[in-house]
Enzyme design. Structure first.
Site, PDB file in Angstrom:
ATOM      1  N   PRO A   1     -74.976  14.846 103.826  1.00 47.91           N
ATOM      2  CA  PRO A   1     -75.207  14.658 102.407  1.00 47.91           C
ATOM      3  C   PRO A   1     -73.874  15.183 101.560  1.00 47.91           C
ATOM      4  CG  PRO A   1     -76.127  16.498 103.044  1.00 47.91           C
ATOM      5  CD  PRO A   1     -75.722  15.952 104.288  1.00 47.91           C
ATOM      6  N   GLY A   2     -73.356  14.271 100.561  1.00 43.44           N
ATOM      7  CA  GLY A   2     -72.389  14.766  99.556  1.00 43.44           C
ATOM      8  C   GLY A   2     -72.839  14.973  98.270  1.00 43.44           C
ATOM      9  N   ARG A   3     -73.397  13.895  97.640  1.00 45.25           N
ATOM     10  CA  ARG A   3     -73.733  13.857  96.391  1.00 45.25           C
ATOM     11  C   ARG A   3     -75.001  14.871  96.072  1.00 45.25           C
ATOM     12  NH1 ARG A   3     -73.463   9.357  93.142  1.00 45.25           N
ATOM     13  NH2 ARG A   3     -73.085   8.122  94.731  1.00 45.25           N
TER      14      ARG A   3
ATOM     15  N   ARG B   1     -67.020   7.333  87.412  1.00 49.20           N
ATOM     16  CA  ARG B   1     -68.365   6.906  87.856  1.00 49.20           C
ATOM     17  C   ARG B   1     -69.010   5.761  86.953  1.00 49.20           C
ATOM     18  NH1 ARG B   1     -72.624   8.594  88.831  1.00 49.20           N
ATOM     19  NH2 ARG B   1     -73.163   7.549  90.464  1.00 49.20           N
TER      20      ARG B   1
ATOM     21  N   CYS C   1     -56.447   4.099  77.087  1.00 48.34           N
ATOM     22  CA  CYS C   1     -56.223   2.901  76.554  1.00 48.34           C
ATOM     23  C   CYS C   1     -56.785   1.802  77.364  1.00 48.34           C
ATOM     24  CB  CYS C   1     -54.692   2.727  76.283  1.00 48.34           C
ATOM     25  SG  CYS C   1     -54.266   1.214  75.305  1.00 48.34           S
TER      26      CYS C   1
HETATM   27  C1  LIG Z   1     -69.662   9.206 101.435  1.00 51.17           C
HETATM   28  C2  LIG Z   1     -70.113   9.470 102.833  1.00 51.17           C
HETATM   29  C3  LIG Z   1     -70.884  10.510 102.864  1.00 51.17           C
HETATM   30  C4  LIG Z   1     -71.569  11.053 101.502  1.00 51.17           C
HETATM   31  O1  LIG Z   1     -72.417  10.149 100.883  1.00 51.17           O
HETATM   32  P1  LIG Z   1     -73.353  10.771  99.641  1.00 51.17           P
HETATM   33  O2  LIG Z   1     -73.924   9.418  99.095  1.00 51.17           O
HETATM   34  O3  LIG Z   1     -72.509  11.509  98.646  1.00 51.17           O
HETATM   35  O4  LIG Z   1     -74.419  11.428 100.279  1.00 51.17           O
HETATM   36  C5  LIG Z   1     -71.400  10.803 104.024  1.00 51.17           C
HETATM   37  N1  LIG Z   1     -70.938  10.181 105.317  1.00 51.17           N
HETATM   38  C6  LIG Z   1     -69.965   9.420 105.171  1.00 51.17           C
HETATM   39  C7  LIG Z   1     -69.250   8.803 106.547  1.00 51.17           C
HETATM   40  C8  LIG Z   1     -69.227   8.932 103.789  1.00 51.17           C
HETATM   41  O5  LIG Z   1     -68.453   8.069 103.718  1.00 51.17           O
END
Ligand SMILES: *Cc1c(COP(=O)(O)O)cnc(C)c1O
Length: 426
Positions: A282-284, A319, A350
């Site tokens: 997970p990132g987001r 975004r 701009c």
């Molecule tokens: C971007 C990415 C993530 C994370 O995605 P989220 O939507 O931010 O959770 C995980 N794994 C890979 C390989 C990614 O490219």
């Protein structure tokens, strides 16, 4: 307005984050300003990890690789998914354990692969061509590299097309039908050890069904690669869990995600009698709602629409322009006032596309007001630029009611840094 966001509130008419007054933060540090709440990142991480107690969580660094944030996650025990040598450098700097880092990427340079091998980082291999490059590097360095293959599972995650990564037409991964043959090829190589299988179907996914789909497809492959003699140490199902950006929007919780994928994973591994580690990336989910962007209103213009011109644009938050993303807007110094008119919030860049929020109902907006853009912790600062000659703004971290700078604002000198004028032009 603050659904799910219990780290935010209103005091004396002012927006607060982590118990700190946003108006005071803007006065102290200036605007534009990124503000992140540390406890929210920790809570998000723990909620996710709590839903998958037996899995390893590899935080996707690209969402936000500020060193302080990587440090927090390292302290929480997270690993990292890195997508470049720079992200790997940052993850190692934050002392994320090298055995919990996976090097991803569909177009890695030889230098990036050399760095991964030198640092003993596992590589998620995206093509046969890359496998050959990696083999040569492993031979030169006289070492064995543990790899996974990035599989394209061909599932539609029902998200914005720019962040759907597991469609069969996507640039990422090895086509489903070729997966077994690439594992066979890797098994035959002396300096390469296939130990994992990896997919990532997309981002901002608001339904668990595509994850369950992908898991089923991946577990069929796990069965097949197990049968040809690959001893899998891990199955990495990627990231992509969405968050609610819009009022009323619903996103699955990590435990709902777990309910959708763990039974499939466990049934398969049990029936095969194998025990690979489950990895999620997970990132987001970890960082998105931890952070707000504060920006000052420069001007309010009544034209075809009511335009609120602020001091942050897509140079600092891409975004809305890149993904038509919606971010909640709060007038931080009028947080308790009711909407009275409809406004579009625009940046100073701009480009006519530099619109951060269209047609929002807001309290009466005036020059000098402080705008807070919510949920900008993921793919916010990490996608920023200096476009239009604008130095990047500062980032701050709030903890226990106090804010600390975690990245100083850039100066004009930073606009010139590393530029070289040929002497004939002097
Ligand atoms: C971007 C990415 C993530 C994370 O995605 P989220 O939507 O931010 O959770 C995980 N794994 C890979 C390989 C990614 O490219």
């Amino acid at each position: 307005m603050f659904q799910h966001r219990d780290h935010m509130g209103i005091e004396n008419g002012h927006l607060t984050i982590g118990g700190v007054d946003a108006v005071a933060l803007a006065e102290k540090f200036g605007t534009p300003l990124y503000v992140t709440d540390e406890s929210r990142i920790r809570a998000n991480y723990r909620r996710f990890k709590g839903a998958f107690p037996d899995a390893d969580i590899y935080y996707a660094a690209k969402a936000n690789y500020n060193l302080a944030i990587l440090n927090i996650l390292a302290l929480e025990g997270a690993g990292a998914d890195v997508f470049s040598d720079g992200e790997l450098f940052c993850a190692l700097k934050a002392e994320i354990s090298p055995d919990k880092i996976l090097f991803n990427g569909n177009s890695k340079t030889d230098a990036e692969l050399e760095m991964a091998v030198r640092e003993g980082i596992r590589v998620s291999v995206d093509s046969l061509d890359e496998l050959q490059t990696l083999l040569k590097i492993a031979e030169v360095q006289r070492t064995e590299v543990e790899i996974a293959f990035r599989v394209n599972p061909d599932v539609s995650p029902k998200t914005h097309p720019k962040i759907a990564t597991g469609l069969k037409t996507s640039k990422f991964g090895i086509p489903h039908a070729e997966v077994i043959s690439v594992y066979k090829e890797a098994l035959a190589l002396r300096n390469i050890k296939p130990v994992g299988i990896h997919c990532h179907i997309g981002s901002q996914i608001l339904d668990v069904a595509p994850f369950a789909d992908a898991t089923r497809k991946m577990m069929e492959l796990v069965d097949q690669v197990n049968r040809i003699g690959v001893e899998l140490k891990f199955v990495d199902l990627g990231g992509g869990l969405g968050v609610p950006y819009k009022p009323g929007e619903k996103a699955p919780s990590p435990s709902e995600l777990a309910d959708a994928i763990l039974p499939v994973f466990e049934e398969c591994t049990k029936s095969l009698g194998i025990a690979p580690k489950l990895i999620l990336e997970p990132g987001r989910y970890i960082v998105a709602d931890s952070t707000i962007l504060l920006a000052r209103v420069n001007t309010v213009k009544r034209a075809y629409k009511n335009f609120v011109g602020i001091d942050a644009g897509f140079n600092l938050l891409l975004r809305p322009v890149m993904y038509d993303a919606y971010h909640n807007i709060v007038i931080a110094n009028k947080a308790d006032q009711s909407p009275s008119d409809t406004y579009s919030v625009v940046g100073p860049i701009c480009e006519s596309g530099d619109v951060l929020a269209s047609d929002r109902r807001l309290p009466k907006v005036e020059k000098g007001d402080l705008i807070a853009i919510l949920d900008v912790g993921a793919y916010g600062f990490s996608m920023s630029s200096q476009y239009n000659g604008r130095p990047r703004c500062a980032e701050t971290l709030v903890c226990d009611g106090r804010a600390k700078i975690i990245r100083k604002s850039e100066s004009y000198d930073d606009l010139l840094r590393r530029q070289v004028i040929p002497s004939r032009l002097k």
